[in-house]
Design an enzyme around this catalytic site. Sequence first.
Site, PDB file in Angstrom:
ATOM      1  CE  LYS A  33      34.808  15.032  29.003  1.00  0.00           C
ATOM      2  NZ  LYS A  33      35.609  14.154  28.246  1.00  0.00           N
TER       3      LYS A  33
ATOM      4  CG  ASP B 289      33.171  11.497  28.862  1.00  0.00           C
ATOM      5  OD1 ASP B 289      34.312  11.322  28.160  1.00  0.00           O
ATOM      6  OD2 ASP B 289      33.118  11.231  29.912  1.00  0.00           O
TER       7      ASP B 289
END
Length: 451
Positions: free
Chosen positions: A130, A170
């Site tokens: 991430k 995201d």
Amino acid sequence: MAVSDHVDLPTFMEGVKKRNPYQPEFVQAVQEVAEDIFDFMADKEQYHAQQILRRIAEPDRVVSFRVCWEDDAGNIRVQRGWRVQNNNAIGPYKGGIRFHPSVTESVLKFLAFEQTFKNALTGLPMGGGKGGSNFNPKGKSVREIMRFCQSFMTELYRHIGADVDVPAGDIGVGGREIGYMFGQYKRITNQFTGVLTGKGLEWGGSLIRTEATGYGAVYFLANMLATKGEDLVGKTAVISGSGNVATHAAEKIVQLGGKVLTLSDSGGYIHDPDGIDQAKIDWVKDLKNVRRGRIEEYVAAFPKASFVKGKTPWGVPCDVALPCATQNELLGEDAKMLVANGCKAVAEGANMPTDLDGVHTFKAAKILYAPGKASNAGGVAVSGLEMSQNSERRSWKEEELQQMLKDIMLGIHQSCLEYGDQGGGYTDYVKGANIAGFKKVADAMLAFGVV
Ligand code: NDP
Ligand code: 2IT
């Protein structure tokens, strides 16, 4: 094997807390997983001996970097960027990029840790990662967004690659931002590779990637309801968020015959007792993606709705709930309220939206409760399919992809049943997802030895 390697859960968590001070989100995510994995490992000495969970809870690496950019007024602005590469035991690191002022190393470490289990659950060969920045896209001009994305990628490019680490979107990162980042990657490396997913359809993107997370979450919800002989027809749904995941979850609820009562953003929630139908969802998509407005504007367009400022929607009575905004947006008290109001099922579209108190409340009430790593895996699953299409240099048809998404969500549901069945008709989906995800990654790590 030294007996001292075989620590218990409290001792393990003491160590995690000590090694990760000031990282509450990361500690929370590890705790939620460790509670189940310690049960599972009780009679599996090899996982203890090889310190597998300890290793998964230590990212392979955390890259932190400075991102400088120039705003429209000519001021030099400095942001912090990160890429957390958590684990690549079963495939290249894979996971989104988040641009939001609340982003910290702790938030990205929790997300990369969760992603490792989620990606394993999809059955596709993807490790967990991430990235992101504390950059706030709100109120920025298109040119400012472009300059920021280019500057961010000017450092990130050296850490990623189609077989190394494949980021996607995201919170705060959608098709527009992926475009600017892909353009900069291509310019710097002179390579056209599938280094990012969520790309535009003209330049290597996959059909249904945009819809996949929200649709997948509702497929998962429908799978859970089916275990009780129920479906979504006529059911009322409370949804938080109004971004990519929330709007597509709403769309699929409506398609399957349900009635969506709420959406929200960081300013508060709107409640539309008539239901938020497809035309209204399209209006919200335009508001958020084109006009870049706030959800409170909904009530001017649809006057029967009300706006509740600064609150989350969990007090609105409903049959099913889908938290689709951000972490820790549904607390213990909210969970109690949902259960008391008769909510039968909760499917998380966001990552870790329910705090530990809330998780324990849902488990104690034995309602159908799916953790994000299971129910929101449809997005990264179609990202994985985008990677396959890029490798093959071709595009699959929409019907094929729709079917693959449904099959993958059903497969995850089955894994949860396999490892989460508690008897008496109750499935602990959190436990099922944690164990199924862990087992796949852990067994790969056992094969690699001490690395
Ligand atoms: P978007 O940026 O499209 O939308 C985010 C939404 O959540 C907005 O409505 C935003 O409101 C709200 N939100 C964000 N931060 C906060 C906050 N701190 N408090 C209250 N509301 C907030 O993001 P996505 O829809 O893509 O992501 C939503 C969630 O789903 C995240 O947890 C993400 O990690 C998760 N997820 C996303 C996937 C994807 O494919 N996109 C895949 C799997 C999970 P505002 O406009 O006010 O900021
Ligand atoms: O949290 C997530 O799974 C995502 N943001 C999607 C990640 C991806 O690589 O598609």
